[in-house]
Motif scaffolding. Structure first.
Motif, PDB file in Angstrom:
ATOM      1  N   GLY A 251     -37.196   5.257  39.079  1.00  9.56           N
ATOM      2  CA  GLY A 251     -36.533   4.024  38.675  1.00  9.56           C
ATOM      3  C   GLY A 251     -35.057   4.057  39.017  1.00  9.56           C
ATOM      4  N   SER A 252     -34.440   5.222  38.801  1.00  8.93           N
ATOM      5  CA  SER A 252     -33.031   5.372  39.162  1.00  8.93           C
ATOM      6  C   SER A 252     -32.846   5.276  40.673  1.00  8.93           C
ATOM      7  N   PHE A 253     -33.725   5.941  41.425  1.00  7.68           N
ATOM      8  CA  PHE A 253     -33.610   5.935  42.884  1.00  7.68           C
ATOM      9  C   PHE A 253     -33.671   4.518  43.438  1.00  7.68           C
ATOM     10  N   ILE A 254     -34.688   3.765  43.048  1.00  4.62           N
ATOM     11  CA  ILE A 254     -34.855   2.434  43.630  1.00  4.62           C
ATOM     12  C   ILE A 254     -33.814   1.464  43.067  1.00  4.62           C
ATOM     13  N   GLY A 255     -33.463   1.613  41.794  1.00  5.28           N
ATOM     14  CA  GLY A 255     -32.453   0.742  41.202  1.00  5.28           C
ATOM     15  C   GLY A 255     -31.092   0.931  41.834  1.00  5.28           C
ATOM     16  N   TYR A 256     -30.682   2.187  42.018  1.00  2.00           N
ATOM     17  CA  TYR A 256     -29.391   2.455  42.652  1.00  2.00           C
ATOM     18  C   TYR A 256     -29.412   2.052  44.126  1.00  2.00           C
ATOM     19  N   SER A 257     -30.580   2.188  44.778  1.00  2.00           N
ATOM     20  CA  SER A 257     -30.686   1.782  46.179  1.00  2.00           C
ATOM     21  C   SER A 257     -30.386   0.299  46.336  1.00  2.00           C
ATOM     22  N   PHE A 258     -30.874  -0.502  45.391  1.00  8.52           N
ATOM     23  CA  PHE A 258     -30.589  -1.931  45.406  1.00  8.52           C
ATOM     24  C   PHE A 258     -29.128  -2.216  45.076  1.00  8.52           C
ATOM     25  N   ALA A 259     -28.546  -1.455  44.165  1.00  8.67           N
ATOM     26  CA  ALA A 259     -27.271  -1.839  43.556  1.00  8.67           C
ATOM     27  C   ALA A 259     -26.033  -1.203  44.184  1.00  8.67           C
ATOM     28  N   PHE A 260     -26.166  -0.074  44.884  1.00  4.20           N
ATOM     29  CA  PHE A 260     -25.007   0.715  45.295  1.00  4.20           C
ATOM     30  C   PHE A 260     -23.999  -0.112  46.091  1.00  4.20           C
ATOM     31  N   GLY A 261     -24.456  -0.781  47.152  1.00  4.60           N
ATOM     32  CA  GLY A 261     -23.544  -1.542  47.991  1.00  4.60           C
ATOM     33  C   GLY A 261     -22.879  -2.671  47.232  1.00  4.60           C
ATOM     34  N   LEU A 262     -23.628  -3.319  46.358  1.00  5.18           N
ATOM     35  CA  LEU A 262     -23.091  -4.431  45.582  1.00  5.18           C
ATOM     36  C   LEU A 262     -22.035  -3.950  44.584  1.00  5.18           C
ATOM     37  N   VAL A 263     -22.255  -2.773  44.002  1.00  3.98           N
ATOM     38  CA  VAL A 263     -21.251  -2.200  43.094  1.00  3.98           C
ATOM     39  C   VAL A 263     -19.962  -1.885  43.850  1.00  3.98           C
ATOM     40  N   LEU A 264     -20.089  -1.300  45.052  1.00  2.20           N
ATOM     41  CA  LEU A 264     -18.900  -0.991  45.846  1.00  2.20           C
ATOM     42  C   LEU A 264     -18.135  -2.258  46.200  1.00  2.20           C
TER      43      LEU A 264
END
Length: 460
Positions: A251-264
């Motif tokens: 869940g962390s892997f796929i959630g962060y995969s979606f969110a990382f670029g948007l957070v940056l």
């Protein structure tokens, strides 16, 4: 002993293998291994593209500047809905292989990827309504189901002694679809291309994967849905405990995969090109290291590796919280990528625990030999689809947490604090259920009865 043949017949409109016995070593050497490897190759291709389409909106939102009129909270909600649908469809996709045949369902699943890709190609421009974008994002969820059907299908082709390698390769090859679509997006953005260029690259690839599945894959006639095992797995507490732990890893892997670029972009003001040049690194490393997590679990026990992996994930998250508060981009990025690596390790170790847990339960029931092995295979196979589906819901929680955090505070710090607390709970659950020793004050008889299952679980 005469090895059974792989009789391929036309039935239900597809290539069906009527006889399949991978545990027969003569059969495996003569024909089975060649057929299984061929199906694995094209299964990985289809699953890989499925993951890319599932996470498509993690990069599409990078193209959506102010002219689209969507704030960061709206973008997080778009990717959250894609995550939710991808998790939900994993359950029916798990059972579809036996219903339609592995080859036939792979063709169907690959073809379904055209729906969200073509839809986005048509509507991707400023002025399109948010509801339309949401519908396109929801449609990409079908890509998330490919993992469940692909793993179920490949599990049937390989003998027990080869399943770990085959399933690890299949899962890893699929997961790498996440950083690949992000790398392709980086190239498109770097070349000053628009989102339709990215979509135009994937449409023919989807067609190729569907055609290859139709031409080169097979269905095994003996694969049937075991509804009894599914019902028993649903009633077993360990299915839900492992689902909870898998939320923390996959869940962390796929959630962060979606969110990382948007957070940056949102928190640190990165441009689309700057964000895309970093976002692929974490998912790539997390995908590549997944088999190592399984290998460490083989050597030291899945529960032990999972426990210490959650400890390390909590430590990395604490560093991220500090970096977020200090607005330190280098520290934030480094710690976030380290967290991605740890999610990959945890994916391997938690998935390794599942068959070990049900093998231990077989022993507790007094079963032995092939009877115990068969029980473990039935229950672990039935539970994996559900665990994979529930675990993927962690991605939904992560993106909703980011959405709320940015809406209320304009930063992701609050979300990371919540993730830190969740990992602490995962540490406690892993220790309490699978590693805790019986109380020293227990009577000798009680200690003996309780020690065996605890020790066996510690080795899963």
């Amino acid at each position: 002993m005469t090895a059974p043949s792989t009789t391929t017949a036309s039935r239900k409109g597809g290539r069906w293998i009527e006889q399949w016995d991978p545990e027969n070593e003569e059969f495996w050497k003569e024909t089975g291994e060649r057929v299984a490897r061929r199906n694995l190759i094209f299964s990985v291709l289809s699953e890989h593209i499925g993951f890319s389409i599932w996470t498509l909106w993690s990069v599409m939102v990078l193209f959506m500047g102010p002219e689209y009129g969507i704030d960061p909270a709206g973008k997080f909600f778009l990717v959250a809905m894609a995550t939710f649908v991808g998790a939900f469809v994993r359950v029916p996709y798990t059972f579809a292989v036996a219903r339609f045949g592995g080859r036939n369902w792979t063709v169907i699943a690959a073809s379904l990827l055209l729906l969200p890709t073509i839809a986005a190609f048509v509507v991707m421009e400023p002025g399109t309504s948010y509801t339309t974008f949401m519908l396109c994002a929801v449609l990409t969820g079908v890509g998330g189901g490919n993992f469940a059907s692909s793993m179920t299908n490949i599990n049937s082709f390989f003998p027990l002694r080869k399943k770990g390698w085959a399933l690890g390769l299949n899962a890893g090859g699929g997961n790498i679809g996440v950083p690949v679509v992000q790398l392709v997006a980086l190239g498109v953005i770097g070349a000053a291309g628009g989102p339709r260029v990215l979509l135009g690259i994937y449409i023919p690839l989807i067609v190729i994967s569907a055609v290859c599945a139709a031409l080169f894959m097979d269905s095994i006639a003996s694969v049937k849905n075991d509804t009894g095992a599914a019902k028993e797995a649903v009633r077993d507490a360990h299915t839900w405990i492992m689902s909870f732990l898998y939320i923390g890893t996959f869940g962390s892997f796929i959630g962060y995969s979606f969110a990382f670029g948007l957070v940056l972009q949102t928190q640190f003001g990165r441009t689309p090109l700057q964000a895309a040049s970093v976002t692929f690194i974490g998912p790539l490393l997390g995908s590549l290291i997944r088999p190592i997590g399984g290998s460490l679990a083989d050597k030291y026990g899945g529960a032990r590796i999972t426990l210490w992996n959650f400890v390390a994930m909590a430590a990395a998250t604490a560093v991220i919280v500090m970096a977020s508060m200090e607005k330190s981009l280098p520290l934030f990025t480094t710690a976030f990528i380290a967290l991605f690596v740890l999610t990959g390790l945890g994916n391997g170790s938690t998935y390794k625990m599942i068959p070990g847990i049900f093998a231990a339960k077989a022993v507790q029931k007094g079963l032995a030999g092939e009877e115990a092995a068969a029980y473990g295979r039935r229950l672990s196979g039935a539970s994996m689809g559900l665990i994979g589906a529930v675990g993927a819901l962690g991605g939904l929680g992560i993106n909703l947490a980011f959405r709320q955090s940015f809406m209320t505070a304009g930063t992701g710090t609050g979300a990371f604090v919540a993730f830190l607390a969740f990992y602490a709970v995962c540490i406690a659950v892993t220790w309490a259920v699978y590693l805790r020793r019986p109380a020293a004050t227990a009577s000798p008889a009680a200690a003996t009865s309780e020690t065996k299952p605890q020790l066996s679980y510690a080795e899963v």
